[in-house]
Design an enzyme around this catalytic site. Sequence first.
Site, PDB file in Angstrom:
ATOM      1  CB  SER A 105      -8.488   3.890 -53.804  1.00 21.43           C
ATOM      2  OG  SER A 105      -7.377   3.188 -53.296  1.00 21.43           O
ATOM      3  N   GLY A 144     -13.919  12.807 -45.333  1.00 17.40           N
ATOM      4  CA  GLY A 144     -12.927  13.709 -44.769  1.00 17.40           C
ATOM      5  C   GLY A 144     -12.686  13.481 -43.292  1.00 17.40           C
ATOM      6  CG  LEU A 145     -11.026  10.687 -39.733  1.00 18.48           C
ATOM      7  CD1 LEU A 145     -11.913  11.415 -38.722  1.00 18.48           C
ATOM      8  CD2 LEU A 145     -11.074   9.181 -39.508  1.00 18.48           C
ATOM      9  N   PRO A 148      -4.003  17.570 -42.014  1.00 25.36           N
ATOM     10  CG  PRO A 148      -3.743  19.615 -43.129  1.00 25.36           C
ATOM     11  CD  PRO A 148      -4.760  18.773 -42.433  1.00 25.36           C
ATOM     12  CB  THR A 178      -9.541   8.665 -52.190  1.00 25.03           C
ATOM     13  OG1 THR A 178      -8.233   8.235 -51.810  1.00 25.03           O
ATOM     14  CG2 THR A 178      -9.934   7.997 -53.493  1.00 25.03           C
ATOM     15  NE  ARG A 260      -8.463   0.683 -40.360  1.00 28.60           N
ATOM     16  CZ  ARG A 260      -8.678   1.230 -39.164  1.00 28.60           C
ATOM     17  NH1 ARG A 260      -9.455   0.584 -38.281  1.00 28.60           N
ATOM     18  NH2 ARG A 260      -8.140   2.378 -38.855  1.00 28.60           N
ATOM     19  CD  GLU A 380      -9.082   3.543 -45.429  1.00 29.99           C
ATOM     20  OE1 GLU A 380      -9.385   4.040 -44.344  1.00 29.99           O
ATOM     21  OE2 GLU A 380      -9.614   3.883 -46.492  1.00 29.99           O
ATOM     22  N   GLY A 381      -5.086   3.061 -41.569  1.00 36.76           N
ATOM     23  CA  GLY A 381      -4.343   2.534 -40.428  1.00 36.76           C
ATOM     24  C   GLY A 381      -2.959   2.068 -40.831  1.00 36.76           C
ATOM     25  CB  THR A 382       0.441   3.328 -40.011  1.00 35.08           C
ATOM     26  OG1 THR A 382       0.356   3.301 -38.571  1.00 35.08           O
ATOM     27  CG2 THR A 382       0.141   4.736 -40.516  1.00 35.08           C
TER      28      THR A 382
END
Length: 401
Positions: A105, A144-145, A148, A178, A260, A380-382
């Site tokens: 990561s 930073g994308l 909360p 991260t 990804r 990076e996407g569920t």
Amino acid sequence: MSAPSAAKRPPFDPGDPLGIDDLLDPEDLAIRDTVRTWATDRVLPHIAEWYERGELPAVRELARELGALGALGMSLTGYGCAGATAVQYGLACLELEAADSGIRSLVSVQGSLAMYAIHRFGSEEQKQRWLPGMAAGETIGCFGLTEPDHGSDPAGLRTYAKRDGTDWIINGRKMWITNGSVAGVAVVWAQTTDTPDGIRGFLVPAGTPGFSAPEITHKWSLRASVTSELVLDDVRLPADAVLPEVTGLRGPLSCLSHARYGIVWGSMGAARASFESALGYAKTREQFGRPIGGFQLTQAKLADMALELHKGILLAHHLGRRMDAGSIRPEQISFGKLNNVREAIEICRTSRTILGANGISLEYPVMRHATNLESVLTYEGTVEMHQLVLGKALTGLDAFR
């Protein structure tokens, strides 16, 4: 033409049962072996302790060492970057995550998110200022994308940048970032009224008044990784802090697609480490007077794990060749990320059953990899987002909204 004799066939290799190494050239193998040796020497002796303590104490030193290996911004060209192929970068990700997802990561966020954003969308002045130091590991970057209240729906992000003369003033919060608290520069995405597309990227140097990055603790996954919140309170930036070559979600989403791809490979590293641990254990652990690897149910587990592990590596290799050819599509990366992370978690869980109670001990890597992969499954996407990406591609119907 007669078939080759059995004597000419190479022996079966349990570590490479499909002969995938035959697809790699000597430079590919050299890069893979170099990263594997570094991870074995520098990470594996300490990673269980770091994980148990919930910290990555040597992060800056490790970043410099990774820079010296050429692993940071590895597939980018110029500005001190290695200019490696996508397959070579993928092999490095596999070896790094075989040590720990937190190490991979660190490299992914540095190279595939922060450096990639600057390299692809930055001005020449921005590239010259930031990329050489980042490639060397002297400067760490973050991306930073996520916020909360906005993760899977980045179009709704609330961090906002407004004009004040020629300057920009940014306010907002980012979450689960991260490298955040150790970064020298943050790539921050914010809503603006500057363009019809709204979203712009900004380079925020550490130490800018109003900017802070408190570390997030009490994690039970990616414990050997620096994770932070980004806080932006009236952060004033000059006009040349904005990434000039992109507007809208196309910018951050293209960076995420690149990251990804590294996960497609990296997740197989975690799976390989867990499988190898289970295989070795099965050959030495005795019950009922014989090694448990001699029982049919254990062999069935090992065979099924080997199938998914090496199918996943083949998939990663195929996507790497497509990326090197410039023909890969985001939907194909979603295919790889969804499949490989999901199968990697299952391999870890099955490996844990072979190790029995020992599987939960940090003396073995299995539970550490399993808990790390729970984060990799989400970031990076569920699963759900990648399922919908593929569902839309298959049906032509948009189920996102």
